[in-house]
Design an enzyme around this catalytic site. Structure first.
Site: not given
Length: 221
Positions: A130-132
């Site tokens: 999700t961060y990437l």
């Protein structure tokens, strides 16, 4: 230069603010907690209070009045849930781009991450995926703006130390690590190098000085 940094109390941001203040620039950092103001003042930066997750672009644009450049260095942090990775790492970066456009501030630096991609697949760690994806979507949004002279900086794995002052800065580098102090030093140099506008650059520890690496990235080597 007056430089406004979103995420002004972050680990990279505080280092950047000290470097900018030491060289005579006028850094300002956006924070949402009043108790962080003292840390920014100690770093030589003007604290600006605003919650990027609740603000509108016109509200943020008012804080950018008179700025020569903006830096997006905010992040939800490793302990945050998926929702905040989207509202901070993605949406707040887009908000800063919108506000910069309204305020007429063209220079925009965004601190991203190696591997950032709006379609990233990382099944071993859904939170990191999700961060990437959030970082990648933010990068895409910033790069789509013809009204901004943007640079996307994608550091490798971040470490804490005094920094070496020696880096690798180029597109498409392999995985690796870099000290937060060196990330801040590269950001400070990029702000004064217009030749790096329109570039997406990976950053790792290396063997070139920051000045040499930034000059090479700008095509001045």
């Amino acid at each position: 230069m007056r430089i406004v940094i979103a995420g002004g109390h972050g680990q990279i941001a505080l280092r950047l603010e000290r470097l900018l203040a030491d060289r005579g620039d006028r850094p300002a950092g956006i924070v949402r907690r009043p108790e962080h103001s003292e840390d920014l003042a100690a770093a030589g930066a003007e604290p600006l209070l605003l919650d990027l997750e609740a603000a509108t672009a016109p509200e943020l644009a008012r804080l950018l009045d008179g700025a020569d450049a903006v830096v997006f260095a905010a992040g939800a942090g490793p302990g945050s849930g998926a929702a905040r990775k989207l509202t901070v790492d993605r949406d707040a970066a887009v908000l800063l781009a919108d506000a910069a456009g309204l305020a007429g501030v063209r220079r925009y630096l965004i601190v991203s991450s190696m591997g950032a991609d709006a379609r990233a697949e990382y099944p071993a760690d859904e939170g990191f995926q999700t961060y990437l994806r959030a970082k990648g979507a933010a990068d895409d949004a910033v790069r789509s703006r013809p009204d901004l002279d943007w640079t996307v900086l994608r550091p490798g794995r971040l470490t804490d130390g005094p920094g070496t002052g020696l880096v690798r800065l180029a597109p498409g580098l392999p995985r690796g690590a870099v000290d937060r102090q060196d990330v801040a030093a590269v950001l400070a140099a990029l702000l004064h190098e217009p030749g790096t506008a329109g570039k997406t650059l990976d950053l790792l520890s290396g063997d070139a000085t920051v000045a040499e690496a930034v000059a090479a990235a700008a095509g001045r080597d």
